[in-house]
Design an enzyme around this catalytic site. Structure first.
Site, PDB file in Angstrom:
ATOM      1  N   MET A   1       0.713  -0.904  -0.507  1.00  0.00           N
ATOM      2  CA  MET A   1      -0.432  -0.320  -0.074  1.00  0.00           C
ATOM      3  C   MET A   1       0.615   0.989  -0.611  1.00  0.00           C
ATOM      4  SD  MET A   1      -3.126   0.434   2.400  1.00  0.00           S
ATOM      5  CE  MET A   1      -2.437   2.187   3.725  1.00  0.00           C
ATOM      6  N   PRO A   2       1.312   1.418  -1.364  1.00  0.00           N
ATOM      7  CA  PRO A   2       1.938   3.024  -0.907  1.00  0.00           C
ATOM      8  C   PRO A   2       1.388   3.990  -0.682  1.00  0.00           C
ATOM      9  CG  PRO A   2       2.109   1.636  -3.649  1.00  0.00           C
ATOM     10  CD  PRO A   2       1.110   0.850  -2.353  1.00  0.00           C
ATOM     11  N   PHE A   3       2.330   5.270  -0.430  1.00  0.00           N
ATOM     12  CA  PHE A   3       1.398   6.679  -0.155  1.00  0.00           C
ATOM     13  C   PHE A   3       2.198   7.520  -0.995  1.00  0.00           C
ATOM     14  CE2 PHE A   3       2.655  10.225   2.010  1.00  0.00           C
ATOM     15  CZ  PHE A   3       1.105  10.460   2.749  1.00  0.00           C
TER      16      PHE A   3
END
Lengths: 70, 70, 70, 70, 70, 70
Positions: E1-3
């Site tokens: 879950m990149p940001f």
């Protein structure tokens, strides 16, 4: 002297002044307790992000709220 | 091409336009001088943080200023 | 779904795995409680900053620790 | 009590310990002078970004350096 | 879950609501495709930086735009 | 000249050099296209966050991966 930055949605979802105080006091105490650090100069910054600037899963929060209502 | 981000308190404590120019020119020159880097594309961003969103030592800057006055 | 980023000193002062778990669990719960938000996707990132890259009051933490010892 | 974060390229381009001290001392003094703020607790963080994680104009710095050499 | 966090100039250069939607949808899809990650909770935040708070090459974008016009 | 910062999990989940190039080229092009901006100096930074420093829903990614396997 840790430094903490918290992003939350703004506009009608923005935290109240009371919630901001609780966030800042609470996070400061928690980080100090866990790490055993002096907190007298610990900085906590809250960023209020407009709902159309905050995307989750490829949609703005503004869009997501609208879809939920309809 | 370094990148710099500066958080300061906003509201009535926000820097003037003149101070922002000085900050951006000064930090750019300093970083370029110390690191021996070309600065023609160096980015410096100033974030103005509302006083009730900026916590120091577990209290918002807004609260701290009030206590100082009283 | 707030997002939190925490900067702490690294190297010999870096948090243990246990402290990281406590930080992440604690901050997530606290922010969820204060803001009344679902925390199932809340992101908390811990940045470990090398002691010579973390400056306080114009000196690196590395220098400050040395001065304290001497 | 402003907060400053500086991103520079790391690996073989990383600043020396001496340059880090100069950056931290210099930026702290400059920001304090321009804004007329007490700097005794001002935080400056230097992020060293690996050259293949730092993109400029759509290419990593690692690629750009290679092209320059050839 | 990149940001992902994107800084752009604000004021009269700020993206339209339509552009924000495209940015958020496009970046989310692209990062998911390249990394082979589920994007259903990926967060993308757009920061609009006032033109006098955004410095390039030692000058604010506000100054640079003025010089270009004259 | 927008600026983009992307946080991804590191360690055994870190992007390959090829994926980093694709991310940087792709995000730069996309932001340039959507906003109609010159991208020749656009900066994109990838932060690789160790899996025990990246929390989702109150647990580190390291813990989450372990639970999934068992």
């Amino acid at each position: 002297m840790p430094f903490v930055r918290i992003c939350v949605t703004g506009d009608e979802e923005r935290p109240t002044s009371e919630q901001k105080k609780e966030l800042i006091a609470g996070v400061t105490k928690l980080v100090g307790d866990v790490l055993g650090k002096n907190t007298s100069n610990m900085v906590v910054i809250i960023d209020e992000i407009p709902m159309e600037n905050y995307g989750i899963g490829g949609k703005t929060v503004r869009e997501r709220r609208k879809e939920k209502q309809s």
